[in-house]
Design a protein around this motif. Structure first.
Motif, mmCIF file in Angstrom:
data_model
loop_
_atom_site.group_PDB
_atom_site.id
_atom_site.type_symbol
_atom_site.label_atom_id
_atom_site.label_comp_id
_atom_site.label_asym_id
_atom_site.label_seq_id
_atom_site.Cartn_x
_atom_site.Cartn_y
_atom_site.Cartn_z
ATOM 1 N N LEU A 24 35.909 57.950 -17.843
ATOM 2 C CA LEU A 24 36.297 58.446 -19.158
ATOM 3 C C LEU A 24 37.724 58.984 -19.135
ATOM 4 O O LEU A 24 38.519 58.711 -20.034
ATOM 5 N N TYR A 25 38.057 59.761 -18.099
ATOM 6 C CA TYR A 25 39.425 60.282 -18.002
ATOM 7 C C TYR A 25 40.428 59.142 -17.888
ATOM 8 O O TYR A 25 41.500 59.165 -18.502
ATOM 9 N N PHE A 26 40.071 58.124 -17.117
ATOM 10 C CA PHE A 26 40.956 56.966 -16.981
ATOM 11 C C PHE A 26 41.150 56.273 -18.336
ATOM 12 O O PHE A 26 42.274 55.925 -18.714
ATOM 13 N N ARG A 27 40.065 56.101 -19.079
ATOM 14 C CA ARG A 27 40.138 55.403 -20.359
ATOM 15 C C ARG A 27 41.015 56.155 -21.363
ATOM 16 O O ARG A 27 41.704 55.559 -22.189
ATOM 17 N N HIS A 28 41.064 57.477 -21.255
ATOM 18 C CA HIS A 28 41.840 58.273 -22.200
ATOM 19 C C HIS A 28 43.195 58.700 -21.643
ATOM 20 O O HIS A 28 43.844 59.581 -22.210
ATOM 21 N N GLY A 29 43.596 58.075 -20.556
ATOM 22 C CA GLY A 29 44.915 58.368 -20.004
ATOM 23 C C GLY A 29 45.033 59.724 -19.349
ATOM 24 O O GLY A 29 46.154 60.252 -19.206
ATOM 25 N N LEU A 30 43.903 60.296 -18.933
ATOM 26 C CA LEU A 30 43.912 61.640 -18.345
ATOM 27 C C LEU A 30 43.679 61.648 -16.842
ATOM 28 O O LEU A 30 43.727 62.716 -16.216
ATOM 29 N N ALA A 31 43.436 60.506 -16.253
ATOM 30 C CA ALA A 31 43.040 60.467 -14.843
ATOM 31 C C ALA A 31 44.070 61.104 -13.930
ATOM 32 O O ALA A 31 43.725 61.723 -12.917
ATOM 33 N N GLU A 32 45.349 60.958 -14.289
ATOM 34 C CA GLU A 32 46.421 61.486 -13.442
ATOM 35 C C GLU A 32 46.934 62.838 -13.926
ATOM 36 O O GLU A 32 47.890 63.382 -13.363
ATOM 37 N N ARG A 33 46.329 63.368 -14.969
ATOM 38 C CA ARG A 33 46.771 64.657 -15.504
ATOM 39 C C ARG A 33 46.468 65.768 -14.501
ATOM 40 O O ARG A 33 45.363 65.899 -14.012
ATOM 41 N N ARG A 34 47.469 66.589 -14.217
ATOM 42 C CA ARG A 34 47.273 67.665 -13.246
ATOM 43 C C ARG A 34 46.344 68.737 -13.807
ATOM 44 O O ARG A 34 46.482 69.167 -14.959
ATOM 45 N N VAL A 35 45.411 69.181 -12.960
ATOM 46 C CA VAL A 35 44.453 70.216 -13.353
ATOM 47 C C VAL A 35 44.232 71.155 -12.177
ATOM 48 O O VAL A 35 44.660 70.900 -11.047
ATOM 49 N N GLN A 36 43.520 72.225 -12.462
ATOM 50 C CA GLN A 36 43.017 73.112 -11.415
ATOM 51 C C GLN A 36 41.550 73.402 -11.664
ATOM 52 O O GLN A 36 41.133 73.650 -12.803
ATOM 53 N N PHE A 37 40.780 73.333 -10.586
ATOM 54 C CA PHE A 37 39.378 73.746 -10.592
ATOM 55 C C PHE A 37 39.223 74.914 -9.628
ATOM 56 O O PHE A 37 39.832 74.929 -8.556
ATOM 57 N N ASP A 38 38.391 75.888 -9.991
ATOM 58 C CA ASP A 38 38.049 77.001 -9.110
ATOM 59 C C ASP A 38 36.633 76.840 -8.587
ATOM 60 O O ASP A 38 35.716 76.483 -9.340
ATOM 61 N N PHE A 39 36.450 77.135 -7.309
ATOM 62 C CA PHE A 39 35.108 77.331 -6.755
ATOM 63 C C PHE A 39 34.874 78.828 -6.608
ATOM 64 O O PHE A 39 35.695 79.546 -6.030
ATOM 65 N N PHE A 40 33.754 79.306 -7.122
ATOM 66 C CA PHE A 40 33.344 80.694 -6.927
ATOM 67 C C PHE A 40 31.833 80.753 -7.031
ATOM 68 O O PHE A 40 31.184 79.780 -7.424
ATOM 69 N N PHE A 41 31.240 81.867 -6.643
ATOM 70 C CA PHE A 41 29.794 82.025 -6.814
ATOM 71 C C PHE A 41 29.538 83.228 -7.701
ATOM 72 O O PHE A 41 30.334 84.169 -7.766
ATOM 73 N N ARG A 42 28.413 83.199 -8.400
ATOM 74 C CA ARG A 42 28.157 84.190 -9.438
ATOM 75 C C ARG A 42 27.481 85.461 -8.923
ATOM 76 O O ARG A 42 27.611 86.520 -9.530
ATOM 77 N N SER A 43 26.743 85.380 -7.830
ATOM 78 C CA SER A 43 26.075 86.580 -7.307
ATOM 79 C C SER A 43 25.795 86.383 -5.829
ATOM 80 O O SER A 43 25.674 85.250 -5.342
ATOM 81 N N HIS A 44 25.706 87.505 -5.124
ATOM 82 C CA HIS A 44 25.319 87.448 -3.722
ATOM 83 C C HIS A 44 23.877 86.953 -3.607
ATOM 84 O O HIS A 44 23.089 87.059 -4.555
ATOM 85 N N PRO A 45 23.497 86.416 -2.447
ATOM 86 C CA PRO A 45 22.119 85.949 -2.270
ATOM 87 C C PRO A 45 21.090 87.060 -2.486
ATOM 88 O O PRO A 45 21.299 88.207 -2.098
ATOM 89 N N HIS A 46 19.985 86.681 -3.115
ATOM 90 C CA HIS A 46 18.851 87.590 -3.329
ATOM 91 C C HIS A 46 17.714 87.165 -2.411
ATOM 92 O O HIS A 46 17.476 85.987 -2.188
ATOM 93 N N TYR A 47 16.976 88.151 -1.911
ATOM 94 C CA TYR A 47 15.876 87.872 -0.990
ATOM 95 C C TYR A 47 14.598 88.561 -1.461
ATOM 96 O O TYR A 47 13.915 89.236 -0.692
ATOM 97 N N GLY A 48 14.280 88.390 -2.724
ATOM 98 C CA GLY A 48 13.081 89.018 -3.254
ATOM 99 C C GLY A 48 13.353 90.461 -3.642
ATOM 100 O O GLY A 48 14.007 90.738 -4.639
ATOM 101 N N GLU A 49 12.883 91.396 -2.818
ATOM 102 C CA GLU A 49 13.046 92.805 -3.134
ATOM 103 C C GLU A 49 14.382 93.364 -2.676
ATOM 104 O O GLU A 49 14.672 94.543 -2.889
ATOM 105 N N HIS A 50 15.191 92.569 -2.031
ATOM 106 C CA HIS A 50 16.490 93.060 -1.569
ATOM 107 C C HIS A 50 17.530 91.967 -1.737
ATOM 108 O O HIS A 50 17.210 90.799 -1.980
ATOM 109 N N SER A 51 18.793 92.344 -1.644
ATOM 110 C CA SER A 51 19.870 91.366 -1.821
ATOM 111 C C SER A 51 21.063 91.782 -0.995
ATOM 112 O O SER A 51 21.184 92.932 -0.552
ATOM 113 N N ALA A 52 21.953 90.834 -0.788
ATOM 114 C CA ALA A 52 23.168 91.097 -0.023
ATOM 115 C C ALA A 52 24.175 91.848 -0.887
ATOM 116 O O ALA A 52 24.225 91.674 -2.106
ATOM 117 N N GLY A 53 25.015 92.650 -0.231
ATOM 118 C CA GLY A 53 26.099 93.335 -0.914
ATOM 119 C C GLY A 53 27.449 92.702 -0.652
ATOM 120 O O GLY A 53 28.471 93.134 -1.197
#
Length: 520
Positions: A24-53
């Motif tokens: 789709l990006y190729f068809r609309h001339g956007l395939a080579e358009r410069r972008v930025q993507f971020d990787f992040f996580f939304r919360s620390h792991p949970h283990y039932g009654e406890h979780s990581a800090g």
């Protein structure tokens, strides 16, 4: 059915929609358009009654390996050429496939990231992909696949290490892992806190000696053939006299296993060898460790180690440590000396991160080039906490006057942050909440991002295991004890700079003003 890993672990190691989006990006001339993507996580792991800090970032180097090695192959392109949709028409056109054959590499991508092994926190951009839209889109799935799982397991390993108070940890989880995920899990465990692993291949790769004992089946085999537990122990000790750890719970731990192990250890000692230890794999491990130590000490083997295993995780280890500290003095055993003597074999709970089976890691478009400059991109959500932090950003860690990490700060790329001046930390979603630090309250501000991949090539050599472990140890030393608690950890703050907060909320207000007439 083919098992050729060139197809399953190359460019087609992605979700289908990444390829349809690329066309789709190729068809609309956007395939080579410069972008930025971020990787992040939304919360620390949970283990039932406890979780990581806190969490431990892992998986980056294997992701970079994949990116350096991967490009569109003729077989990949021909497979896509053969695909048809519901109407019977081809899904991928020749012009796109020709483009993919020529441009399906990572050569245009640049990555900056937090180094592997560092302590990290939710909603902070841990990895930023910068480059042409189509290829930046295609790497979403591999980014999440590599980073989510290894970060999850490295975090679990670190919590287990905190629970043992620095005692030896052996990762034994390969047989319970999810297929080849065992290799990624072992690597992450070694980064996060495990000293050694039973996984021979990854131990070799990471530069550590694989470790193990022997199986119950060895003792069972000798018994079934008319021999004894003592015969089995002697056979193992004869073959491995300087690496002898005996599993003592096949028959009766205290009445048979430990006494027979002591007899074999005495024979080894008379021959000039030093026995390594025993392993307890069932029963009340704290009580058995105390009683085994009493027997070993009485026989003059007070330096022999005691490996405990069987469904251990951080809370079980915490309970064992507490029980030993309470119960050992009743039997005249020094609890702290016994705890230093223990090693912990951790399997299923570590390799599968029992409790929370996945990290909530996401990969989101945050900027796109327009008119020669990167413009912020944002995704609104009914949940204010899920509204993206848009734009070209950087990440800093702020240390207070004690030298402890007090906040992670997300700001715009053009910002400069250093000591000697006041600092405003803005809550990501709650407008009135600000934290104002005067210059004297800030000892250090550390930039966390590093360029790790530029124009398709890794920057520098991959760090060895000890470098990544040292990063983890240094970060944990500078983290408040409350954040490291196994139960109900204190919340560590990830804040926005004033400039980013203003930019984000100006964009939010503008978009909401545009959609308001449509909702009437």
């Amino acid at each position: 059915m083919t098992t050729d890993r060139r197809y399953t672990e190359g460019l087609l190691f992605t979700d289908f929609y990444q390829l349809t989006m690329a066309q789709l990006y190729f068809r609309h001339g956007l395939a080579e358009r410069r972008v930025q993507f971020d990787f992040f996580f939304r919360s620390h792991p949970h283990y039932g009654e406890h979780s990581a800090g806190y969490s431990i970032f892992a998986g980056l180097e294997w992701l970079l390996d994949w990116m350096e090695e991967t490009r569109a192959t003729r077989a990949d392109v021909e497979y896509l050429r053969s695909m048809t949709g519901a109407s019977g028409e081809r899904l991928f056109d020749d012009d796109f496939l020709n483009w993919l054959a020529d441009n399906g590499t990572m050569d245009g991508l640049t990555i900056r990231a937090v180094p592997e092994g560092r302590v990290v926190h939710p909603n902070a951009p841990l990895l930023v992909v910068d480059g042409p839209l189509a290829m930046a889109q295609l790497v979403e799935t591999p980014v999440l696949n590599h980073l989510n799982y290894q970060t999850l397991v490295a975090t679990k390993a670190s919590r287990i290490r905190e629970a043992t108070h620095g005692a030896l940890i052996l990762e034994f989880g390969m047989r319970r892992a999810h297929d080849r995920g065992a290799n990624a899990g072992t690597r992450a465990a070694l980064i996060g806190g495990a000293d050694f692993s039973s996984n021979v291949g990854v131990s070799r790769l990471m530069g550590v000696q694989p470790k193990g004992t022997h199986a119950h089946s060895m003792v069972q085999a000798f018994l079934a053939l008319g021999g004894s537990e003592l015969d089995a122990f002697r056979a193992f000790a004869d073959l491995y006299p300087d690496d002898c750890i005996l599993l003592v719970d096949t028959i009766d731990t205290l009445a048979s296993g430990v006494p027979n192990a002591i007899r074999v250890f005495e024979e080894l000692r008379r021959r000039g060898h030093v026995p390594i230890g025993i392993r307890l794999d069932s029963g009340d491990l704290a009580y058995l460790a105390i009683q085994a130590a009493i027997q070993l000490d009485a026989a003059g083997f007070d330096e022999v180690g005691i490996v405990i295993s069987n469904n251990l995780d951080e809370l079980v280890i915490w309970q064992i440590v507490t029980q030993i500290r309470e119960e050992a003095p009743r039997y005249g055993v020094n609890p702290e000396r016994l705890l230093r003597r223990l090693a912990h074999g951790v399997g299923t709970a570590l390799i599968t991160s029992t409790g929370d089976a996945a990290l909530v890691g996401v990969y989101k478009l945050v900027a796109i080039e327009d008119g020669g400059r990167l413009r912020p991109a944002i995704k609104l959500s009914e949940s204010r906490a899920k509204t993206l932090n848009p734009g070209d950003k950087r990440l800093w860690r702020v240390y207070d006057q004690r030298g402890k990490a007090t906040a992670d700060l997300i700001g715009l790329a053009h910002e400069k942050h250093g000591t000697g001046e006041p600092l405003t930390l803005c809550h990501p979603t709650d407008e009135p909440r600000r934290r104002r630090l005067v210059a004297e309250e800030v000892r250090e501000i550390e930039a966390l991002h590093e360029d790790v991949f530029v124009d398709g090539h890794r920057i520098g050599d991959p760090p060895d295991l000890e470098v990544m472990r040292a990063r983890r140890r240094a970060d944990l030393d500078r983290l408040d004890p409350g954040v490291k608690r196994l139960m109900n950890p204190h919340l560590y703050h990830v804040s926005l700079s004033q400039a980013l907060w203003d930019s984000k909320h100006d964009l939010v207000r503008r978009l909401r003003a545009e959609i308001e007439p449509l909702s009437r």
